[in-house]
Write an enzyme that holds these catalytic residues in place. Structure first.
Site, PDB file in Angstrom:
ATOM      1  N   ALA A   1      13.212  16.440  21.003  1.00 12.40           N
ATOM      2  CA  ALA A   1      13.000  15.182  21.715  1.00 12.40           C
ATOM      3  C   ALA A   1      11.676  15.239  22.470  1.00 12.40           C
ATOM      4  O   ALA A   1      10.857  16.130  22.233  1.00 12.40           O
ATOM      5  CB  ALA A   1      14.159  14.920  22.665  1.00 12.40           C
ATOM      6  N   ASN A   2      11.440  14.300  23.343  1.00  9.70           N
ATOM      7  CA  ASN A   2      10.227  14.306  24.167  1.00  9.70           C
ATOM      8  C   ASN A   2      10.531  13.659  25.508  1.00  9.70           C
ATOM      9  O   ASN A   2      11.657  13.227  25.759  1.00  9.70           O
ATOM     10  CB  ASN A   2       9.082  13.586  23.444  1.00  9.70           C
ATOM     11  CG  ASN A   2       9.443  12.148  23.167  1.00  9.70           C
ATOM     12  OD1 ASN A   2       9.609  11.350  24.078  1.00  9.70           O
ATOM     13  ND2 ASN A   2       9.597  11.809  21.884  1.00  9.70           N
ATOM     14  N   ARG A   3       9.526  13.553  26.360  1.00  3.83           N
ATOM     15  CA  ARG A   3       9.755  13.160  27.754  1.00  3.83           C
ATOM     16  C   ARG A   3       9.787  11.658  28.013  1.00  3.83           C
ATOM     17  O   ARG A   3       9.752  11.226  29.156  1.00  3.83           O
ATOM     18  CB  ARG A   3       8.648  13.759  28.639  1.00  3.83           C
ATOM     19  CG  ARG A   3       8.683  15.255  28.726  1.00  3.83           C
ATOM     20  CD  ARG A   3       7.608  15.750  29.679  1.00  3.83           C
ATOM     21  NE  ARG A   3       7.495  17.191  29.653  1.00  3.83           N
ATOM     22  CZ  ARG A   3       8.332  18.008  30.287  1.00  3.83           C
ATOM     23  NH1 ARG A   3       9.315  17.508  31.007  1.00  3.83           N
ATOM     24  NH2 ARG A   3       8.173  19.306  30.194  1.00  3.83           N
ATOM     25  N   SER A   4       9.822  10.839  26.983  1.00  2.00           N
ATOM     26  CA  SER A   4       9.813   9.391  27.222  1.00  2.00           C
ATOM     27  C   SER A   4      11.039   8.937  28.011  1.00  2.00           C
ATOM     28  O   SER A   4      12.166   9.307  27.691  1.00  2.00           O
ATOM     29  CB  SER A   4       9.780   8.652  25.885  1.00  2.00           C
ATOM     30  OG  SER A   4       9.979   7.281  26.101  1.00  2.00           O
TER      31      SER A   4
ATOM     32  N   ALA B   1       8.419   6.523  21.999  1.00  2.55           N
ATOM     33  CA  ALA B   1       7.757   7.800  21.727  1.00  2.55           C
ATOM     34  C   ALA B   1       8.560   8.469  20.613  1.00  2.55           C
ATOM     35  O   ALA B   1       9.466   9.260  20.865  1.00  2.55           O
ATOM     36  CB  ALA B   1       7.732   8.660  22.979  1.00  2.55           C
TER      37      ALA B   1
END
Ligand code: CTP
Ligand code: CA
Length: 228
Positions: free
Chosen positions: A33-36, A99
């Protein structure tokens, strides 16, 4: 914000928005995943609704309530997001604020991957995800009249954004400096450069809510001026 005829500026229009991160499974308990946070995308969906549009929001997993009066499709992966976006067409305006994870695990393990005694860590093979923005922007049928993307950059922000705008056939790109300390991820404020075929505008730092209202107001004027 009503027009001279007493109508809201986006009434009769369909606005499609993507928001949040995507989660790409590795095994039943792990994902990429990512920090969005989804704050900017959700604010854009809410702003479009306020201006009178019918709004479809396709969002990855976020910790935010569904914006009121908006049709929300919840998805996990990039491939699910693409399918939901294509199912929501046609739209007059599409804003791609998600994102999206650029890569997913080449295979999703059916069972939890175990450490194993003395074994070396497993290698994680990745494959590229579909580019949702460029897939929609390059459609010959049902291409939204105005396709807007973001560009998350840490270096040469405007230059890279202009390259992205052209290579993805996008109308407008909002270029975001996501270098450390910019506070974009998870924060409530944002500073962007609007990159269009006409040139670059440096917008002042503002709240994500104000940025959403400014962007959708601008999109409404663009549609009003365009023929048809
Ligand atoms: N995007 C998308 N689908 C993807 C990747 C990105 O729709 N698989 C969209 C994002 O929502 C954003 C724009 O494309 O509007 C640019 O995303 P960004 O991550 O900045 O660019 P990439 O093309 O993925 O290139 P890179 O991450 O290598 O800079
Ligand atoms: Ca990317």
């Amino acid at each position: 914000v009503r027009t001279a005829a007493g109508r809201l500026p986006l009434s009769g229009r369909h606005v499609l928005v993507t928001s949040g991160p995507t989660h790409e499974p590795i095994d039943p308990v792990r994902y990429i995943a990512n920090r969005s946070s989804g704050k900017q995308g959700h604010a854009i969906a809410a702003a479009a609704q306020t201006l009178g549009a019918r709004v479809t929001l396709v969002t990855g997993p976020v910790d935010l309530p569904d914006p009121e009066g908006v049709t929300v499709q919840h998805v996990e992966t990039a491939r699910e997001m693409l399918a939901a976006v294509e199912a929501a067409l046609p739209a007059d305006v599409a804003v791609f604020a998600a994102a999206v994870a650029d890569w997913r695990a080449a295979t999703e393990a059916e069972h939890k991957i175990k450490k194993g005694k003395g074994a070396s860590p497993p290698a994680l093979a990745l494959v590229e995800n579909p580019d949702i923005l460029s897939t929609v922007a390059r459609r010959s049928r049902q291409r939204p009249q105005l396709v807007i993307g973001f560009a998350a950059e840490t270096d040469k922000v405007v230059e890279n954004a202009e390259t992205k705008r052209k290579s993805k056939a996008v109308d407008w790109i909002l270029a975001n400096d996501v270098s450390e300390g910019s506070g974009v991820f998870g924060g409530d404020r944002n500073r962007v450069h609007l990159v269009t075929a006409q040139g670059v505008e440096d917008w002042p730092e503002m709240s994500k809510t104000d940025l959403a209202a400014a962007l959708l107001g601008r999109a409404a004027r663009y549609l009003a001026q365009a023929k048809g």
